[in-house]
Scaffold this motif. Structure first.
Motif, PDB file in Angstrom:
ATOM      1  N   GLN A  59       0.820  -1.189   0.025  1.00  0.00           N
ATOM      2  CA  GLN A  59       0.012   0.088   0.045  1.00  0.00           C
ATOM      3  C   GLN A  59       1.017   1.209  -0.150  1.00  0.00           C
ATOM      4  O   GLN A  59       0.412   2.070  -0.760  1.00  0.00           O
ATOM      5  CB  GLN A  59      -0.844  -0.101   1.218  1.00  0.00           C
ATOM      6  CG  GLN A  59      -1.720   1.127   1.369  1.00  0.00           C
ATOM      7  CD  GLN A  59      -2.844   1.103   0.012  1.00  0.00           C
ATOM      8  OE1 GLN A  59      -3.336   0.178   0.012  1.00  0.00           O
ATOM      9  NE2 GLN A  59      -2.812   2.277  -0.483  1.00  0.00           N
ATOM     10  N   LYS A  60       2.056   1.237   0.710  1.00  0.00           N
ATOM     11  CA  LYS A  60       3.044   2.351   0.679  1.00  0.00           C
ATOM     12  C   LYS A  60       3.626   2.586  -0.782  1.00  0.00           C
ATOM     13  O   LYS A  60       3.659   3.568  -0.995  1.00  0.00           O
ATOM     14  CB  LYS A  60       4.004   2.034   1.529  1.00  0.00           C
ATOM     15  CG  LYS A  60       4.745   3.189   1.816  1.00  0.00           C
ATOM     16  CD  LYS A  60       6.164   2.907   2.523  1.00  0.00           C
ATOM     17  CE  LYS A  60       5.876   2.216   3.810  1.00  0.00           C
ATOM     18  NZ  LYS A  60       7.191   1.945   4.845  1.00  0.00           N
ATOM     19  N   VAL A 113       3.647   6.110  -5.800  1.00  0.00           N
ATOM     20  CA  VAL A 113       3.284   6.323  -6.969  1.00  0.00           C
ATOM     21  C   VAL A 113       2.589   7.546  -7.256  1.00  0.00           C
ATOM     22  O   VAL A 113       2.749   8.341  -8.167  1.00  0.00           O
ATOM     23  CB  VAL A 113       3.002   5.041  -7.632  1.00  0.00           C
ATOM     24  CG1 VAL A 113       2.747   5.472  -9.104  1.00  0.00           C
ATOM     25  CG2 VAL A 113       4.098   3.963  -7.582  1.00  0.00           C
ATOM     26  N   LYS A 114       1.404   7.493  -6.523  1.00  0.00           N
ATOM     27  CA  LYS A 114       0.632   8.690  -6.645  1.00  0.00           C
ATOM     28  C   LYS A 114       1.121   9.911  -6.356  1.00  0.00           C
ATOM     29  O   LYS A 114       0.852  10.913  -6.894  1.00  0.00           O
ATOM     30  CB  LYS A 114      -0.796   8.330  -5.762  1.00  0.00           C
ATOM     31  CG  LYS A 114      -1.394   7.043  -6.362  1.00  0.00           C
ATOM     32  CD  LYS A 114      -2.783   6.754  -5.319  1.00  0.00           C
ATOM     33  CE  LYS A 114      -3.382   5.464  -6.013  1.00  0.00           C
ATOM     34  NZ  LYS A 114      -4.319   5.189  -4.991  1.00  0.00           N
ATOM     35  N   LEU A 115       1.807   9.838  -5.248  1.00  0.00           N
ATOM     36  CA  LEU A 115       2.347  11.159  -4.760  1.00  0.00           C
ATOM     37  C   LEU A 115       3.542  11.751  -5.711  1.00  0.00           C
ATOM     38  O   LEU A 115       3.482  12.999  -6.048  1.00  0.00           O
ATOM     39  CB  LEU A 115       2.923  11.133  -3.514  1.00  0.00           C
ATOM     40  CG  LEU A 115       2.119  11.220  -2.177  1.00  0.00           C
ATOM     41  CD1 LEU A 115       2.800  10.673  -0.997  1.00  0.00           C
ATOM     42  CD2 LEU A 115       1.657  12.391  -2.241  1.00  0.00           C
ATOM     43  N   SER A 132      -3.812  -5.867  -8.424  1.00  0.00           N
ATOM     44  CA  SER A 132      -4.651  -4.928  -8.777  1.00  0.00           C
ATOM     45  C   SER A 132      -5.553  -4.424  -7.727  1.00  0.00           C
ATOM     46  O   SER A 132      -6.070  -3.336  -7.675  1.00  0.00           O
ATOM     47  CB  SER A 132      -5.493  -5.687  -9.644  1.00  0.00           C
ATOM     48  OG  SER A 132      -6.112  -6.764  -9.292  1.00  0.00           O
ATOM     49  N   GLU A 133      -5.683  -4.978  -6.258  1.00  0.00           N
ATOM     50  CA  GLU A 133      -6.269  -4.434  -5.320  1.00  0.00           C
ATOM     51  C   GLU A 133      -5.626  -2.972  -4.684  1.00  0.00           C
ATOM     52  O   GLU A 133      -6.243  -2.486  -3.883  1.00  0.00           O
ATOM     53  CB  GLU A 133      -6.220  -5.609  -4.232  1.00  0.00           C
ATOM     54  CG  GLU A 133      -7.235  -6.562  -4.506  1.00  0.00           C
ATOM     55  CD  GLU A 133      -7.280  -7.753  -3.335  1.00  0.00           C
ATOM     56  OE1 GLU A 133      -6.716  -7.464  -2.278  1.00  0.00           O
ATOM     57  OE2 GLU A 133      -7.767  -8.749  -3.518  1.00  0.00           O
ATOM     58  N   PHE A 134      -4.310  -3.106  -5.066  1.00  0.00           N
ATOM     59  CA  PHE A 134      -3.553  -1.779  -4.499  1.00  0.00           C
ATOM     60  C   PHE A 134      -3.280  -0.702  -5.499  1.00  0.00           C
ATOM     61  O   PHE A 134      -3.815   0.262  -5.382  1.00  0.00           O
ATOM     62  CB  PHE A 134      -2.038  -2.225  -3.969  1.00  0.00           C
ATOM     63  CG  PHE A 134      -2.304  -2.974  -2.825  1.00  0.00           C
ATOM     64  CD1 PHE A 134      -2.415  -2.612  -1.720  1.00  0.00           C
ATOM     65  CD2 PHE A 134      -2.175  -4.449  -3.065  1.00  0.00           C
ATOM     66  CE1 PHE A 134      -2.418  -3.644  -0.292  1.00  0.00           C
ATOM     67  CE2 PHE A 134      -2.220  -5.440  -1.878  1.00  0.00           C
ATOM     68  CZ  PHE A 134      -2.553  -4.995  -0.693  1.00  0.00           C
ATOM     69  N   TYR A 147       9.856   4.213   6.857  1.00  0.00           N
ATOM     70  CA  TYR A 147       9.472   5.274   5.904  1.00  0.00           C
ATOM     71  C   TYR A 147       8.215   5.335   5.987  1.00  0.00           C
ATOM     72  O   TYR A 147       7.386   4.415   5.437  1.00  0.00           O
ATOM     73  CB  TYR A 147      10.272   5.436   4.706  1.00  0.00           C
ATOM     74  CG  TYR A 147      11.826   5.695   4.734  1.00  0.00           C
ATOM     75  CD1 TYR A 147      12.006   7.044   4.307  1.00  0.00           C
ATOM     76  CD2 TYR A 147      12.598   4.925   5.141  1.00  0.00           C
ATOM     77  CE1 TYR A 147      13.203   7.222   4.300  1.00  0.00           C
ATOM     78  CE2 TYR A 147      14.000   5.482   5.404  1.00  0.00           C
ATOM     79  CZ  TYR A 147      14.427   6.598   4.775  1.00  0.00           C
ATOM     80  OH  TYR A 147      15.493   7.095   4.878  1.00  0.00           O
ATOM     81  N   GLU A 148       7.618   6.667   6.135  1.00  0.00           N
ATOM     82  CA  GLU A 148       6.158   6.746   5.443  1.00  0.00           C
ATOM     83  C   GLU A 148       6.003   7.292   4.060  1.00  0.00           C
ATOM     84  O   GLU A 148       7.108   7.269   3.501  1.00  0.00           O
ATOM     85  CB  GLU A 148       5.556   8.103   6.432  1.00  0.00           C
ATOM     86  CG  GLU A 148       5.615   7.994   7.929  1.00  0.00           C
ATOM     87  CD  GLU A 148       4.492   6.659   8.120  1.00  0.00           C
ATOM     88  OE1 GLU A 148       3.572   6.539   7.385  1.00  0.00           O
ATOM     89  OE2 GLU A 148       4.543   6.076   9.231  1.00  0.00           O
ATOM     90  N   ALA A 149       4.680   7.017   3.466  1.00  0.00           N
ATOM     91  CA  ALA A 149       4.723   7.270   2.188  1.00  0.00           C
ATOM     92  C   ALA A 149       5.210   8.650   1.689  1.00  0.00           C
ATOM     93  O   ALA A 149       5.893   8.854   0.542  1.00  0.00           O
ATOM     94  CB  ALA A 149       3.294   7.013   1.562  1.00  0.00           C
ATOM     95  N   SER A 150       4.935   9.771   2.383  1.00  0.00           N
ATOM     96  CA  SER A 150       5.450  11.062   2.124  1.00  0.00           C
ATOM     97  C   SER A 150       6.908  11.312   2.231  1.00  0.00           C
ATOM     98  O   SER A 150       7.326  11.947   1.520  1.00  0.00           O
ATOM     99  CB  SER A 150       4.641  12.104   3.216  1.00  0.00           C
ATOM    100  OG  SER A 150       4.955  11.800   4.556  1.00  0.00           O
TER     101      SER A 150
END
Length: 274
Positions: free
Chosen positions: A151-152, A157-159, A190-192, A252-255
């Protein structure tokens, strides 16, 4: 009878004429007898090495044939030309196929591999060249840490695309090829985010790439076909030259991960322009 005085004068005149005849005039060279010269310390018996005749120099007036000089020169010129052409071909191949930055400072982590994606297509390390890649090793049956890390990756990728306008290739490599088939990987990822690329392969191929990237994993709590895979949860950032530039842990967090990746991309971009 002549007086004694006249006799004496007559004798003196005759003696002077004789002496004058013995003395040569100034323009006549006087000859002296030549004495034989015998150097000291040398034998006169004929057995000395110095009595031998001197060796006559060899007459090398006949020149060598012209081909004697032409053939070696032609061989050397041809060898030099072949070396020059080979060097230019290698240099041209490096410039066209591999960026200049990729030819130095090769990473100690990573190496060649051959795996399969969710569509059963062959994927090698050459498919990653030219793109920034975020690589993660996990498995679809992971109970807790695995799904959180995947999920991270999806959030990063989106950020990167929305906030920093950076595209990156997310890669999920299974460490459980016995249960993670291509179809299983596709359904799971595909769920993520469907942009995450899943890779699997034979047990030996998975072990090889895990060793190359220093990934530890082993089966624990094994009961029949049910088991848990204990492993490290590291993510690797690979630049377009396939150099491993960063390693990120689970803390590490996603940000934070997106900011760190952006910093590495900008650093590489500025160094390539200088």
């Amino acid at each position: 009878m002549m007086p004694a005085r006249f006799i004496k004068l007559s004798l003196l005149r005759r003696l002077g004429a004789v002496r004058a005849a013995e003395v040569p005039p100034p323009w006549q060279t006087r000859l002296f007898p030549v004495r034989g010269y015998q150097p000291r310390g040398y034998s006169t018996g004929g057995s000395s090495k110095y009595d031998r005749p001197m060796r006559q120099p060899v007459n090398e007036s006949n020149p060598r044939p012209l081909i004697y000089y032409i053939v070696p020169s032609a061989v050397l010129a041809f060898a030099g030309l072949a070396t020059y052409v080979h060097y230019n071909d290698e240099k041209r191949a490096q410039q066209t196929s591999v960026p200049k930055r990729c030819t130095t400072n090769r990473p100690a982590i990573g190496g060649p591999f051959k795996l399969y994606d969710t569509e059963n297509n062959v994927v090698t390390e050459s498919k990653l060249r030219g793109n920034w890649t975020l690589m993660y090793f996990g498995y679809t049956s992971s109970p807790d840490a695995g799904p959180a890390e995947v999920q991270k990756i999806a959030d990063v990728v989106k950020l990167l695309e929305s906030k920093y306008d950076i595209k990156i290739k997310p890669l999920f490599i299974t460490i459980d090829p016995q249960r993670d088939s291509p179809a299983q990987l596709k359904e799971y990822l595909s769920e993520f985010d469907p942009r995450i690329i899943g890779l699997t392969g034979s047990i030996s191929a998975v072990r090889q790439i895990a060793q190359e990237y220093r990934i530890f994993f082993k089966k624990v709590d094994e009961i029949g076909q049910d088991y848990v895979v204990e492993s490290s949860h590291n993510m690797y950032l690979l630049d377009p030259c396939l150099e491993t530039v960063r390693c990120f842990g689970a803390e590490y967090e996603a940000s934070d991960l997106a900011e760190a990746i952006t910093m590495e991309v900008q650093k590489a971009s500025s160094s390539s322009t200088n």
